[in-house]
Design an enzyme around this catalytic site. Sequence first.
Site, PDB file in Angstrom:
ATOM      1  CE  LYS A  86      -4.004   2.070   2.375  1.00 57.56           C
ATOM      2  NZ  LYS A  86      -4.895   2.029   3.565  1.00 57.56           N
ATOM      3  CB  SER A 161      -8.022   4.213   2.261  1.00 62.07           C
ATOM      4  OG  SER A 161      -7.237   3.495   3.193  1.00 62.07           O
ATOM      5  CB  SER A 185      -8.509   1.373   5.135  1.00 65.48           C
ATOM      6  OG  SER A 185      -9.175   2.588   4.988  1.00 65.48           O
TER       7      SER A 185
HETATM    8  N1  GLN Z   1     -13.229   4.585   5.324  1.00 64.94           N
HETATM    9  C1  GLN Z   1     -12.823   5.043   6.627  1.00 64.94           C
HETATM   10  C2  GLN Z   1     -12.530   6.511   6.576  1.00 64.94           C
HETATM   11  O1  GLN Z   1     -12.806   7.094   5.607  1.00 64.94           O
HETATM   12  C3  GLN Z   1     -11.653   4.236   7.105  1.00 64.94           C
HETATM   13  C4  GLN Z   1     -10.370   4.684   6.528  1.00 64.94           C
HETATM   14  C5  GLN Z   1      -9.224   3.874   6.997  1.00 64.94           C
HETATM   15  O2  GLN Z   1      -9.389   2.839   7.637  1.00 64.94           O
HETATM   16  N2  GLN Z   1      -8.042   4.356   6.707  1.00 64.94           N
HETATM   17  O3  GLN Z   1     -12.021   7.057   7.482  1.00 64.94           O
END
Ligand code: GLN
Length: 517
Positions: A86, A161, A185
């Site tokens: 990532k 994400s 994410s």
């Molecule tokens: N989708 C969640 C957010 O927008 C989680 C993001 C994440 O885990 N980095 O914060």
Amino acid sequence: MSSTDPTRWTAAEMATALAGGDLSAVELTRAHLDRIAEVDGTAEDGVHAFLHVDADGALAAAGAVDAARAAGEAQHALAGVPIAVKDIMVTAGVPTTAGSRMLAGWVPPYDATVVRRLREAGLVSLGKTNMDEFAMGSSTEHSAFGPTRNPWDLERIPGGSGGGSAAALAAHEAPLATGTDTGGSIRQPAAVTGTVGVKPTYGGVSRYGLIALASSLDQGGPCARTVLDAALLHEVMGGHDPLDSTSLDAPVPPVVAAAREGARGDLAGVRVGVVRELDGEGYQPGVRTRFTEALAHLEAAGAEVVEVSCPNVEHALAAYYLILPSEASSNLARFDGMRYGLRVVPEGDAVTAEQVMGATRAAGFGDEAKRRIILGTYALSSGYYDAYYGSAQKVRTLVQRDFAAAFAEVDVLVSPTCPTTAFRLGEKLEDPLAMYLNDVATIPANLAGIPGMSLPVGLAEEDGLPVGLQVLAPAMADDRLYRVGAALEARLLAAWGGPLLDRAPALAAPARAGVPA
Ligand code: GLN
């Protein structure tokens, strides 16, 4: 092994083939680079899981593994197996952007601890995967470099994400990938792509060299296509790191042994709690059907399934969207045009440092990052701090207590990972609250610091898209996720007659988006 195409194998199967001399690490790496060339394309026409493919670096690393093996040197079991990283993890000499214009072109001078451990184990990094800017989002549409597409349906989101990592797995561009999970994410992308993702216990995987979103919630973890593969990767990534002051000074839980034990399919004596508040209204019918079926499989494996209540998880989302922006506004203050990446100098004489910062941040951050920085700065401002940030922290404590009470009754908790299957690209982009709601079931684990896994439990009948089940365990009991997950996976694979991903239509004939097959 079911296929002659090595990109379809599990990481464990690849490791066996490499150790047995059936193919070389260079051959395995080339097969994956070819697959990437075939399906990854661009944000307009392909899966677009990768922001940067490091073909030369990968082939060099694979060559070194082959040479060491030929010389009879002892090697890690995963040496020579490819991995996608990532783009939030810093990689020495390889561009790292965290999906932001702010860091476009930045080449870090050092490796994140996780990345160093992967290299030392001989894993071959294929490159860096796409993500929502600074890990804010549930769809990868907030990436400054265009979205990733879901290999099941190229017009749908791959989650976020970490949608790039999950899509790379589902499209067989890589057998393993890394992720970070601040509110889901790792788990939500796994759910919507039919792959496996694990958020370890907070502190179980080093955050050193992981670009920070919300430091009290962020956790690196493994992404894979099978539970055992996730465990093998978890073991490499995890463990104490003196460079991260919140790293747990404890051994990695016995995740690989637990996955192997679970694969025998016997859960006699295991108590499974279904979280009442994380099901029902707002959950897509096909998600509920597959979830209920999975509960029957758990019972058939000998587990005792009971309902439990965690009343405060209903407030977790609201608390998260105060705590996360607060921490993010503080962490992202370092992107000021002075120290890292982008610098925009406005026209004119006698430009002040403040004007440079303003112009840089205006140009460098996307809408979602700006939204959260403004929200967080507001929530932390004097006069509002107690009302917002302080209250959210109290809710966080209540969520932790709910989980502690539940784990006094059961060994693991389960829920659907997300309320819906993959939504369409663009569907929630103009409605941030709808996007946030997709994480309603994953966020509570981050607030409590407990580990969670998502694994595929079938396809929703109404749209034919993957559904994920989430397993949660007490802090430092990550091995329970793997035992329960592997047992469920074994029963589902037997019922399906093969991996779910073999049924992904876009994979069988990797049609380019917009181009009729
Ligand atoms: N989708 C969640 C957010 O927008 C989680 C993001 C994440 O885990 N980095 O914060």
